[in-house]
Design an enzyme around this catalytic site. Structure first.
Site, mmCIF file in Angstrom:
data_model
loop_
_atom_site.group_PDB
_atom_site.id
_atom_site.type_symbol
_atom_site.label_atom_id
_atom_site.label_comp_id
_atom_site.label_asym_id
_atom_site.label_seq_id
_atom_site.Cartn_x
_atom_site.Cartn_y
_atom_site.Cartn_z
ATOM 1 N N ARG A 1 -7.660 1.550 -12.043
ATOM 2 C CA ARG A 1 -7.813 0.459 -11.020
ATOM 3 C C ARG A 1 -9.285 0.644 -10.353
ATOM 4 N NH1 ARG A 1 -2.374 1.735 -9.320
ATOM 5 N NH2 ARG A 1 -1.077 -0.058 -9.701
ATOM 6 N N GLU B 1 -1.523 -12.117 -16.186
ATOM 7 C CA GLU B 1 -1.054 -12.129 -14.835
ATOM 8 C C GLU B 1 -0.682 -13.532 -14.328
ATOM 9 O OE1 GLU B 1 -3.462 -8.999 -12.182
ATOM 10 O OE2 GLU B 1 -4.535 -9.981 -13.798
ATOM 11 N N ARG C 1 -9.793 -1.194 -15.775
ATOM 12 C CA ARG C 1 -9.852 -2.658 -15.508
ATOM 13 C C ARG C 1 -10.743 -2.775 -14.639
ATOM 14 N NH1 ARG C 1 -4.741 -4.728 -11.919
ATOM 15 N NH2 ARG C 1 -5.662 -3.581 -10.237
ATOM 16 N N ARG D 1 3.017 -11.582 -2.793
ATOM 17 C CA ARG D 1 3.483 -10.240 -3.196
ATOM 18 C C ARG D 1 3.828 -9.449 -1.884
ATOM 19 N NH1 ARG D 1 -0.531 -7.277 -7.120
ATOM 20 N NH2 ARG D 1 0.259 -5.622 -6.091
ATOM 21 N N CYS E 1 1.497 -3.028 -17.324
ATOM 22 C CA CYS E 1 0.976 -1.833 -16.385
ATOM 23 C C CYS E 1 1.445 -2.454 -14.993
ATOM 24 C CB CYS E 1 -0.561 -1.830 -16.608
ATOM 25 S SG CYS E 1 -1.420 -3.347 -16.173
ATOM 26 N N HIS F 1 0.799 -1.216 0.073
ATOM 27 C CA HIS F 1 0.069 -0.094 0.039
ATOM 28 C C HIS F 1 0.925 1.444 0.076
ATOM 29 C CE1 HIS F 1 -3.083 2.723 1.198
ATOM 30 N NE2 HIS F 1 -2.439 3.108 2.096
ATOM 31 N N ASN G 1 3.524 -7.548 -11.531
ATOM 32 C CA ASN G 1 3.727 -8.068 -10.077
ATOM 33 C C ASN G 1 3.142 -9.224 -9.989
ATOM 34 O OD1 ASN G 1 4.771 -5.534 -9.537
ATOM 35 N ND2 ASN G 1 2.545 -4.491 -8.993
ATOM 36 N N ASP G 2 1.755 -9.441 -10.240
ATOM 37 C CA ASP G 2 1.235 -10.713 -10.000
ATOM 38 C C ASP G 2 1.912 -11.773 -11.019
ATOM 39 O OD1 ASP G 2 -0.671 -10.506 -8.149
ATOM 40 O OD2 ASP G 2 -2.060 -9.428 -9.709
#
Lengths: 574, 89
Positions: free
Chosen positions: A296, A425, A332, A459, A496, A195, A448-449
């Site tokens: 997002r 992902e 998304r 993660r 992204c 976060h 990331n995923d």
């Protein structure tokens, strides 16, 4: 924590962490203190009447302090502080706490119990009141701190631009920060995709996570936060401050370039902004980006008891589209579950939520969530001119198979969306990118995923950050396979994830055939600069070198060795 | 025991900010005033937490009451205050 210059008493202490982005800043530190709980076995007060008076007095003092802070604050922060001050000044809660003290409960425990009574009432009422529970607990923590004689939790009101430090920053902590006075963030815990890091990226703040020892540095100490070097210098000498200031100035210089993203020989690569709210859209649209590559939408759903209505969603999506005008926006659909739990969409009994019903998979259990969202996006599309309709791109997260991609495309097109895509992902989707691209108009890689699922690494586990590295050869292979499918089929493949924000990785991705890079707006200038100083052939050579390497550090080193020296120096790539 | 009916004029409902304005006004009168919906237990009108807990919506009708027989005028003023849009300024 390592102490720099043990042989040289004049050298500053150095704390090491994981840098987010590359920014640098020199400013005094403001430490966010954790809340103290009432002791579990707190004895009754010796003089119950005097203790009851003290409790009432502590509430009054907290109310006065909050009112004082509110008077010096502006905007949303002032409103939050005023409302919190009203709660602290409430006669009913203080009287209830005092009653419990007179009945023989320890003072801090009595305050906790009295507040919890209201917490239960507000939680049961739901909606707006449930969201005020944070304010109630904040008052409780402040009153308890006074009764225990410990410092109040949180931050005092900042009066000068400061680097804010904490063990970790909860969303409520960051929401309460007066951003006008926050110039950097440092946390002891948290990961590079958590976060705090995302907020820092969004706001363009230099940030360091997993930095042990930072909360032990006294409030007000001047520190130099260097995200590129992954370190904090405590009380740096004047010459170090001057050198870092020069670097900060150079970065501001880069930000003045507004030309479209392209290689030295004119190969176009769209540089886009990641956004989460309509306010983000307004800020990002004011910068020279080609649009948003990742909106997002789950931000609209977070912290609520029920999903936003069709009308509410239509309004928000419409205002984001309007902010970007004739530039594209990739929306998304809801990506909830795993590290983004929602009250109305999280499966309580999942043992491995990252492998569970999350992202597009919610359509299996809660199809109305996606239905409403697509209806809202369809309504926005219907309100656009024919020419502008093509700027609204919509994609689904966590798609694993061509059948899921086809299913989503069917629903989205039925709702009136003309540009439909999915996120890649999951390794299965990358391996079958060709078949998936046959079903949709574009794909976007969430690195990331993708790294999380390729490397079987959570993660949120900061201590495994080396495995999550987007330079891991297996992750690069999957990105390359997806990019190749896009090149062969002539369809756009974007990135992204956080790796798009790394200017060195931007060169690799360009060389692989990726068509757009979406990142926090603050990261765009460095990517633009790096790409512009290489030809497409050079980017391809850099990509080949990275793919040929045997490990993540070797891949990065191989790419770096082929990078123009002016780019390495200006961006301090090492 | 004087009683008055009032209609909530704040269209967004009596959430934190308007509730805080109202309860401060009640506290300033120095009178013990109760507020509640018809047929439900009334709460202390000077407590922002209690008043917020009622989750009163714009347009709803509430009952104000006071123990003090001389509080007629005070209640009139509070009824008028509740009828305004407390979220407006």
């Amino acid at each position: 924590m390592s102490l720099g210059g043990a042989d040289d008493p004049g050298a500053p202490t150095v704390l090491h962490g994981l840098g987010v982005g590359r920014g640098v800043v020199v400013a005094p530190l403001a430490v966010l203190r954790p809340a103290h709980q009432a002791p579990a076995d707190e004895p009754p007060a010796d003089d119950a009447e005097a203790a009851a008076q003290q409790v009432v007095e502590a509430f009054a003092q907290v109310a006065a302090a909050l009112s004082d802070q509110a008077a010096r604050a502006t905007g949303a922060l002032a409103e939050v502080l005023t409302a919190t001050a009203a709660i602290a000044g409430d006669a009913a809660v203080a009287a209830e706490a005092a009653r419990r003290v007179r009945a023989g409960t320890g003072p801090a425990t009595a305050v906790t119990e009295a507040v919890e009574g209201f917490v239960a009432m507000f939680t049961a009422a739901g909606g707006y009141l449930a969201e005020r529970v944070t304010d109630l607990r904040s008052v409780r923590d402040r009153v308890v701190a006074r009764l225990l004689g410990v410092p109040e939790p949180g931050l005092g009101a900042l009066s000068v631009p400061s680097v804010v430090a904490g063990v970790d920053l909860a969303p409520a902590d960051t929401a309460a920060l007066d951003l006008a006075f926050v110039v950097g963030l440092v946390t002891e815990e948290g990961g590079p995709t958590g976060h705090t890091a995302i907020i820092a990226g969004q706001l363009g703040l230099p940030c360091l996570v997993r930095t042990p020892g930072i909360t032990a540095v006294p409030d007000g100490t001047v520190v130099a936060l260097d995200a590129a070097a992954g370190q904090v210098l405590v009380d740096p000498p004047a010459d170090v401050r001057a050198r870092l200031q020069q670097r900060a100035d150079a970065e501001r210089e880069l930000a003045r370039d507004t030309a479209p993203g392209a290689t030295a020989d004119g190969h176009r690569i769209d540089l886009l902004a990641n956004i989460g709210t309509a306010a983000d859209a307004d800020r990002a649209a004011a910068t020279p980006v080609a649009g948003s590559g990742l909106f997002r939408t789950e931000v609209l759903f977070l912290g609520r008891q029920t999903a936003p209505t069709l009308a509410e969603q239509t309004e928000v999506y419409g205002s984001v589209l309007r902010a970007f005008g004739d530039r594209k926006v990739v929306v998304r659909t809801l990506d909830a579950g795993a590290d983004k739990p929602l009250a109305f969409a999280t499966q309580a009994d999942e043992e491995n939520p990252a492998l569970g019903v999350r992202g597009y998979r919610l359509v299996r259990t809660l199809p109305d969530l996606l239905g409403t969202q697509l209806a809202a996006l369809g309504a926005v599309a219907a309100g656009l001119d024919e020419a502008d309709r093509d700027h609204l791109w919509v994609m689904a997260p966590m798609v694993a198979t061509p059948a899921e991609a086809r299913d989503f495309a069917t629903r989205a097109r039925a709702a009136g969306i003309t540009r439909v895509g999915v996120m890649v992902e999951v390794p299965a989707a990358a391996l079958r990118a060709r078949e998936i691209l046959a079903e949709v108009d574009f794909v976007s890689l969430g690195t990331n995923d993708l790294a999380q699922y390729t490397m079987a690494t959570d993660r949120l586990r900061g201590e495994l950050a080396d495995l999550l590295d987007p330079w891991q050869p297996a992750v690069l292979d999957l990105v390359a396979a997806t990019a190749r499918a896009g090149v062969d089929l002539g369809k756009p493949v974007g990135v992204c994830g956080e790796s798009a924000a790394d200017p060195l990785m931007a060169l690799v991705l360009t060389g692989l055939g990726i068509t757009s890079l979406s990142m926090s707006p603050a990261a765009v200038p460095a990517a633009r600069y790096a790409v512009r100083r290489h030809t497409l052939a050079q980017c391809r050579a850099i990509a080949d070198a990275a793919l040929a390497a045997g490990s993540a550090p070797e891949a990065r080193a191989a790419a770096l060795a082929l990078t123009a020296s002016e780019v390495r120096t200006t961006l301090t790539l090492g | 025991m004087p009683q008055r009916r009032a209609t909530i004029g704040t269209t967004t409902g009596l959430h934190a900010r308007p509730a805080s304005k109202f309860t401060q006004a009640v506290a300033a009168t120095g009178t013990d005033v109760l507020i509640g919906r018809d047929g439900q237990p009334a709460v202390t009108a000077s407590s922002v937490l209690m008043v917020m807990g009622l989750a009163l919506q714009g347009g709803e009708e509430v009952l104000l009451s006071a123990d003090d027989p001389s509080a007629e005028q005070t209640l009139e003023e509070l009824v008028a205050l509740l009828g305004t849009d407390l979220d407006a300024s």
